[in-house]
Enzyme design. Sequence first.
Site, PDB file in Angstrom:
ATOM      1  N   HIS A 196     129.524  -0.398  51.636  1.00  0.00           N
ATOM      2  CA  HIS A 196     130.910  -0.662  52.009  1.00  0.00           C
ATOM      3  C   HIS A 196     131.867   0.212  51.206  1.00  0.00           C
ATOM      4  O   HIS A 196     131.552   0.683  50.105  1.00  0.00           O
ATOM      5  CB  HIS A 196     131.249  -2.138  51.791  1.00  0.00           C
ATOM      6  CG  HIS A 196     131.126  -2.559  50.347  1.00  0.00           C
ATOM      7  ND1 HIS A 196     132.091  -2.272  49.406  1.00  0.00           N
ATOM      8  CD2 HIS A 196     130.139  -3.218  49.704  1.00  0.00           C
ATOM      9  CE1 HIS A 196     131.711  -2.749  48.234  1.00  0.00           C
ATOM     10  NE2 HIS A 196     130.532  -3.324  48.382  1.00  0.00           N
ATOM     11  N   GLU A 199     124.692  -8.724  49.405  1.00  0.00           N
ATOM     12  CA  GLU A 199     124.627  -8.339  48.004  1.00  0.00           C
ATOM     13  C   GLU A 199     123.919  -9.436  47.205  1.00  0.00           C
ATOM     14  O   GLU A 199     123.601 -10.500  47.740  1.00  0.00           O
ATOM     15  CB  GLU A 199     126.059  -8.113  47.491  1.00  0.00           C
ATOM     16  CG  GLU A 199     126.175  -7.589  46.065  1.00  0.00           C
ATOM     17  CD  GLU A 199     125.405  -6.301  45.825  1.00  0.00           C
ATOM     18  OE1 GLU A 199     124.151  -6.368  45.789  1.00  0.00           O
ATOM     19  OE2 GLU A 199     126.031  -5.248  45.644  1.00  0.00           O
TER      20      GLU A 199
END
Length: 335
Positions: free
Chosen positions: A97, A200
């Site tokens: 990202h 994550e």
Amino acid sequence: MKDASSAIPAPVESGPYHFKYETVKGYFKQSEEETDDRGFDFIEEEFGLIERTYHEKGEDKRHEDKGQWQAFEDHVSDLNEQAERGVHYKVLFLGRHGQGYHNVAETKYGTEAWDCYWSLLDGADGLVWDDAHLTDMGQDQARDVNGLWKKLLPKGIPAPETFYVSPLTRTLQTADLSFHGLGWPEDRPYKPFVKELVREALGVHTCDRRSNASHITKAFPHITLENNFSEPDPLWESDYREPRSARKYRLETFLDDVFENDRGKFLSFTSHSGAIASILEGVGHRTFALQTGGVIPVFVKAERVDGERVKPPKEPSEGPEPCEEPPTPAEGLGT
């Protein structure tokens, strides 16, 4: 040439199994040990595809007069058609990202103070990092990726057949900015498919706690959530940070699911630095650091192995114990 759906052989026999992965070298510069990851510019290098030939003298010449990306796509198809049962190949575009407000906060406060104090909060000092959004810089980084795809699609780069995305807001924003409006082939439209396991590291840090499913689908109505995607976040714990061994196992389990059920050969994963590091480790790729917004393609060979994947024992929470007050940042940090 066989239809794409025939690229993955049927399981050899019933019973539990998983996949053993390896990175196929000689195709992307990032997989080669001599490439310096600290200075590598994937945009300037156009994803790092190595220029090479795809046939030997006297063999089939159908790759000739094609661009490098088209020849590579044919080559991947050929390898899958010629593979032994239980072996197949995929190219994974692993995208981190763009910069999020949690990245800004960690730089502002310093990693030590971030890990033990600030990351446990929803935000501070005018910043909000609970399920962090992209900063303006992060949005520009994703747009840069969009520009690279726009440049390479006319040159024959294969469009991803599936766009897997983490359910965190920053990854959904990154995927939209990276892939929207590019005129994808009709049989490969941009349809983000959200998978829980490609997240994550789980726990403690509020930036890694996802929003409720109803909020996600309202903010991103064009996405598809995987089956059994729960309303609240079922994986995040406020007092336990997922250790590296558990994260690696989770991402390998995710890969097992993808390699078993997805017939595509070119796939996109929009994820996070830790998750991508675990994927690279799981497929035997060299360590390769990605800046926010970075993308690394990996050519992966998977071989079916009988037996369940071995789950590591539960280890203590990763990271420091929470602190009641933030430590004073070292000189030069916290600016």
